[in-house]
Design a protein around this motif. Structure first.
Motif, PDB file in Angstrom:
ATOM      1  N   GLU A   1       0.723  -1.174   0.100  1.00 64.53           N
ATOM      2  CA  GLU A   1      -0.100  -0.126   0.008  1.00 64.53           C
ATOM      3  C   GLU A   1       0.809   1.429   0.219  1.00 64.53           C
ATOM      4  O   GLU A   1       0.366   2.296  -0.728  1.00 64.53           O
ATOM      5  CB  GLU A   1      -0.963   0.042   1.178  1.00 64.53           C
ATOM      6  N   ARG A   2       2.123   1.142   0.631  1.00 66.45           N
ATOM      7  CA  ARG A   2       2.672   2.374   0.825  1.00 66.45           C
ATOM      8  C   ARG A   2       3.200   2.917  -0.677  1.00 66.45           C
ATOM      9  O   ARG A   2       3.557   4.101  -1.085  1.00 66.45           O
ATOM     10  CB  ARG A   2       4.318   2.151   1.527  1.00 66.45           C
ATOM     11  N   ASP A   3       3.482   1.754  -1.514  1.00 69.90           N
ATOM     12  CA  ASP A   3       3.944   2.123  -3.008  1.00 69.90           C
ATOM     13  C   ASP A   3       2.685   2.689  -3.680  1.00 69.90           C
ATOM     14  O   ASP A   3       2.844   3.554  -4.520  1.00 69.90           O
ATOM     15  CB  ASP A   3       4.467   0.800  -3.859  1.00 69.90           C
ATOM     16  N   LEU A   4       1.541   2.135  -3.583  1.00 74.09           N
ATOM     17  CA  LEU A   4       0.440   2.645  -4.196  1.00 74.09           C
ATOM     18  C   LEU A   4       0.085   4.061  -3.877  1.00 74.09           C
ATOM     19  O   LEU A   4      -0.280   4.996  -4.712  1.00 74.09           O
ATOM     20  CB  LEU A   4      -0.740   1.628  -4.029  1.00 74.09           C
ATOM     21  N   ALA A   5       0.245   4.469  -2.624  1.00 74.50           N
ATOM     22  CA  ALA A   5       0.124   5.645  -1.987  1.00 74.50           C
ATOM     23  C   ALA A   5       0.729   6.755  -2.841  1.00 74.50           C
ATOM     24  O   ALA A   5       0.424   7.904  -3.499  1.00 74.50           O
ATOM     25  CB  ALA A   5      -0.069   5.753  -0.504  1.00 74.50           C
ATOM     26  N   ARG A   6       2.273   6.139  -3.119  1.00 76.29           N
ATOM     27  CA  ARG A   6       3.141   7.094  -3.594  1.00 76.29           C
ATOM     28  C   ARG A   6       2.701   7.241  -5.128  1.00 76.29           C
ATOM     29  O   ARG A   6       3.152   8.408  -5.537  1.00 76.29           O
ATOM     30  CB  ARG A   6       4.811   6.772  -3.261  1.00 76.29           C
ATOM     31  N   MET A   7       2.456   6.058  -5.818  1.00 77.74           N
ATOM     32  CA  MET A   7       2.326   6.329  -7.196  1.00 77.74           C
ATOM     33  C   MET A   7       1.100   7.052  -7.475  1.00 77.74           C
ATOM     34  O   MET A   7       1.032   7.810  -8.608  1.00 77.74           O
ATOM     35  CB  MET A   7       2.009   4.955  -7.669  1.00 77.74           C
ATOM     36  N   ARG A   8       0.027   7.114  -6.541  1.00 77.71           N
ATOM     37  CA  ARG A   8      -1.043   7.986  -6.706  1.00 77.71           C
ATOM     38  C   ARG A   8      -0.767   9.390  -6.495  1.00 77.71           C
ATOM     39  O   ARG A   8      -1.197  10.283  -7.619  1.00 77.71           O
ATOM     40  CB  ARG A   8      -2.237   7.702  -5.596  1.00 77.71           C
ATOM     41  N   HIS A   9       0.123   9.860  -5.872  1.00 79.78           N
ATOM     42  CA  HIS A   9       0.647  11.110  -5.725  1.00 79.78           C
ATOM     43  C   HIS A   9       1.116  11.717  -6.683  1.00 79.78           C
ATOM     44  O   HIS A   9       1.146  12.613  -7.334  1.00 79.78           O
ATOM     45  CB  HIS A   9       1.539  11.323  -4.199  1.00 79.78           C
TER      46      HIS A   9
END
Length: 520
Positions: free
Chosen positions: A399-407
């Motif tokens: 999830e930490r990767d997904l959050a940063r890719m969203r940003h």
């Protein structure tokens, strides 16, 4: 048939293996270099691969014959099907078919490696190797650079950039990103020209830079079309390899065996040799020599795009116009790892070096996750060396990767909407990105879009991870020696503890240089 008498047997003639073999031979070692693909002289390389733009080769059906692995596939995320995973084959390996990006990782990556127990891989250890391998035409006289080395480093002048290059640079600078003229400076961050391994507008692979000048040496032997099946042992020591050549099984014996077959095939050779996850090997009828987490921990850079329909003056004008010249390293937030995201320009919409837009009127901005937490897995499908492994990259599974890719994606869209980019855009940006723009404001829907559409950057690493000997994910020690056996080493990007915050080719060449000094 058996061949004997080698000091070092190197498996794989790619960015690390060619470098390691040539350097070791120059140090007086008797070296046998085995390559699964063709061995060819530098002058025989298909001309399409010399072009600054990889789309030229990607759109030529004859260019990839023999030089790209067929049947090597990967599922990028849990929502995607298996699809071709672009890997070079033949002398030069992926350096012969990649995007020619010659970018170093920031030195912070090697600080991280040292902290993980990789003794001898600190910035102080690797920086001299990066300098020694290069011939940087612009910054070669700087203390952290080199001039006269095997790998040319060229930067396209700004007046020769493509329309998307210029738009990304201007948009990012106007948005507050810093200008960093030398992305290979130890702590560079911000908007930078992409350095490439090119001389006079033509690709220089490790076959050109390392093997071709070393072919005159009597102590270097190169065998192409040699598919290595497994490592041979006498007791606990590696004493050679078994390979298939012209339909015959051949054994070669030597004092040291170095696997440099890359992120896919180095772990495959280890597992066929009985070194890997014990339960997995037994399920395939392979006798277990040593239980190690081979194949586990794979990483790559997940990449997402914003398409840009180009005005006529911004489109590439000739087939050989460079497809990308600009990148932007940046940090996603106060608590994120430094430079954990990167933007890239695509003057022509070339996706991860594996597919290409047939037209010149479509460009893109890309964002990739430079440093991630998600890890994938490679497993064997058979003990037969002609059967390719199963690759599940599992990108964005954390999830930490997904959050940063969203940003990163939302920031990229902001750049694409700026007036500096509008100046090169024809038609509606929203229509060109209809699905993306429809989900941009919803975390859940954007996550689904990313998991469904991200590509990788063909920067695979970490299937034979290096680290402290007692760490649970470690396969090789700081000297690249395989744990639990003697005389067997892995030297390529598969040993990287994690994917570095840069394209991987230059770091892989560096590893070949460094370990040739230590083992050669």
């Amino acid at each position: 048939m058996t061949t004997q008498g080698w000091d070092i047997i190197v498996v794989g003639a790619g960015s690390a293996g060619a470098t390691f073999a040539a350097r070791s031979a120059r140090r007086g070692k008797r070296v046998l270099l085995l390559e699964a693909g063709p061995d060819y002289r530098s002058a025989e390389m298909h001309e399409a691969w010399r072009s600054p733009n990889p789309a030229v080769a990607l759109m030529d059906p004859t260019a990839a014959e023999g030089l790209v692995w067929t049947g090597v596939n990967s599922a990028r995320t849990g929502k995607q099907q298996q699809a071709p995973y672009w890997r070079g084959r033949g002398v030069g390996g992926s350096s012969s078919v990649n995007g020619q990006i010659a970018i170093r990782p920031p030195m912070a990556d090697f600080e991280d490696w040292a902290a993980l127990g990789c003794t001898g891989w600190s910035p102080e250890d690797v920086l001299p190797c990066f300098a020694e391998l290069e011939d940087d035409e612009e910054f070669g006289d700087q203390p952290h650079h080199g001039r006269g080395g095997p790998t040319p480093i060229h930067r396209t002048p700004r007046d020769e950039w493509g329309g998307v290059d210029t738009a990304l640079a201007r948009s990012a600078l106007a948005a507050g990103f810093a200008w960093a003229p030398d992305v290979n400076a130890p702590s560079a961050t911000g908007v930078s020209p992409y350095p490439i391994n090119s001389r006079d507008g033509r690709r220089v692979s490790v076959n050109d830079a390392y093997l071709e000048p070393a072919r005159e040496l009597g102590n270097l032997t190169i065998h192409g079309d040699a598919l290595v099946n497994r490592v041979l042992f006498a007791g606990n020591r590696a004493v050679g390899v078994e390979f298939v050549h012209d339909g015959h099984v051949v054994s070669a014996h030597g004092d040291t065996v170095v696997l440099s077959a890359g992120v896919i095939h180095s772990p495959a050779v280890l597992m066929r040799s009985g070194i890997g996850p014990a339960a997995h090997l037994r399920s395939l009828g392979i006798d277990v020599r040593h239980d190690l987490p081979v194949g586990r921990g794979m990483q790559d850079h997940p990449m997402a795009l914003v398409s840009i329909p180009l005005a006529p003056g911004a489109a590439v004008k000739t087939p050989h116009d460079r497809h990308t010249n600009v990148c932007v390293r940046w940090t996603s937030g106060a608590h994120a790892p430094a430079d954990d995201l990167m933007f890239v320009s695509l003057n022509q919409n070339v996706l991860a070096m594996a597919t290409a837009s047939a037209g010149a009127s479509s460009g893109a901005f890309g964002v990739w996750l430079n440093q991630g937490y998600s890890r994938g897995e490679l497993t064997l499908t058979s003990a037969d060396p002609t059967r390719q492994p199963l690759v599940e990259q599992r990108m964005l599974s954390d999830e930490r990767d997904l959050a940063r890719m969203r940003h990163g994606m939302r920031t990229l869209v902001d750049l694409a909407r700026r007036p500096e980019t509008a100046a090169i855009t024809a038609g509606s940006l929203a229509e060109a990105n209809e699905r993306l723009f429809a989900v941009l404001d919803s975390d859940g829907e954007l996550d689904d879009h990313l998991l469904t559409t991200v590509v990788d950057a063909q920067h695979g690493t970490s299937t034979c991870r290096m680290g402290a000997s007692d760490a649970p994910g470690t396969v090789v020690d700081s000297g690249c020696g395989v744990l639990g056996v003697d005389g067997l080493y892995v030297v390529d990007a598969s040993v990287f503890p994690s994917v570095p915050r840069a394209n991987t080719n230059l770091a892989t060449i560096m590893a070949g240089e460094l370990m040739a000094d230590r083992l050669g």
